[in-house]
Design a protein around this motif. Structure first.
Motif, PDB file in Angstrom:
ATOM      1  N   CYS A  59      65.500  62.232  44.747  1.00 20.53           N
ATOM      2  CA  CYS A  59      66.114  63.549  44.700  1.00 20.53           C
ATOM      3  C   CYS A  59      65.023  64.610  44.692  1.00 20.53           C
ATOM      4  O   CYS A  59      64.087  64.531  43.897  1.00 20.53           O
ATOM      5  N   GLY A  76      65.417  67.608  50.076  1.00 27.42           N
ATOM      6  CA  GLY A  76      65.558  66.290  50.680  1.00 27.42           C
ATOM      7  C   GLY A  76      64.595  66.052  51.835  1.00 27.42           C
ATOM      8  O   GLY A  76      64.693  65.045  52.513  1.00 27.42           O
ATOM      9  N   MET A 133      68.914  68.011  45.673  1.00 29.77           N
ATOM     10  CA  MET A 133      69.379  68.154  44.298  1.00 29.77           C
ATOM     11  C   MET A 133      70.874  68.486  44.237  1.00 29.77           C
ATOM     12  O   MET A 133      71.588  67.998  43.367  1.00 29.77           O
ATOM     13  N   PHE A 176      73.264  65.488  43.959  1.00 22.39           N
ATOM     14  CA  PHE A 176      73.050  64.518  42.878  1.00 22.39           C
ATOM     15  C   PHE A 176      74.356  63.941  42.334  1.00 22.39           C
ATOM     16  O   PHE A 176      74.477  62.725  42.158  1.00 22.39           O
ATOM     17  N   CYS A 196      67.907  56.628  40.418  1.00 23.26           N
ATOM     18  CA  CYS A 196      67.417  57.867  41.030  1.00 23.26           C
ATOM     19  C   CYS A 196      66.005  58.166  40.552  1.00 23.26           C
ATOM     20  O   CYS A 196      65.707  58.028  39.364  1.00 23.26           O
ATOM     21  N   LEU A 216      63.209  61.351  40.712  1.00 24.91           N
ATOM     22  CA  LEU A 216      63.112  62.779  41.012  1.00 24.91           C
ATOM     23  C   LEU A 216      61.737  63.145  41.540  1.00 24.91           C
ATOM     24  O   LEU A 216      60.721  62.724  40.976  1.00 24.91           O
TER      25      LEU A 216
END
Length: 102
Positions: free
Chosen positions: A7, A11, A39, A42, A52, A54
Motif C-alpha cells: 500500500c 500505487g 491507500m 485499503f 499488507c 506499507l
C-alpha cells in the motif's frame, strides 16, 4: 495461494517493487499473488488479501491500518525503508512471508 498487497500513496512507486517480489517468488517456486494498491483502496484490499505492507510514504497510517486489519485477524507492517529504497524484492517478500507465518 498467499495474497500480499503493498500500500502506498498512489500505487505507482510500489508497482516496481511488486515486480521484483514476483520475480523473487518465481525464482523460489512460490505461488503468491502480489499487488500494489493505493491507500484509498485499503478497506477493500485488506478483506481480499492475507497481509499488507506499507510503503514509507504512508507509514503514518500504520496504527490505523493495523487496528482495522486486526479485526479481520490480518497483519499490516511498514516496509523496511532500506529494502524499499533499494527495491529489494527478496527482502520485502521475506518480510511479507514472515508475517504470514507469525
Amino acid at each position: 495461494m498467499k495474497k500480499i498487497f503493498l500500500c502506498c500513496s498512489a500505487g505507482m512507486s510500489t508497482s516496481m517493487l511488486v515486480k521484483k517480489m514476483e520475480q523473487a517468488a518465481a525464482d523460489r517456486g512460490l505461488e503468491v499473488e502480489i499487488a500494489a494498491i493505493a491507500m484509498s483502496g485499503f478497506d477493500e484490499a485488506i478483506e481480499a488479501y492475507d497481509v499488507c505492507l506499507l510503503g514509507p510514504q504512508v507509514k503514518f497510517k500504520l496504527a490505523d491500518f493495523q487496528a482495522q486489519a486486526a479485526e479481520l485477524n490480518k497483519k499490516v507492517e511498514a516496509i523496511d525503508p532500506m529494502s524499499y529504497g533499494m527495491m529489494n524484492g527478496e527482502k520485502v517478500l521475506d518480510q511479507a512471508l514472515s508475517l504470514l507465518e507469525a
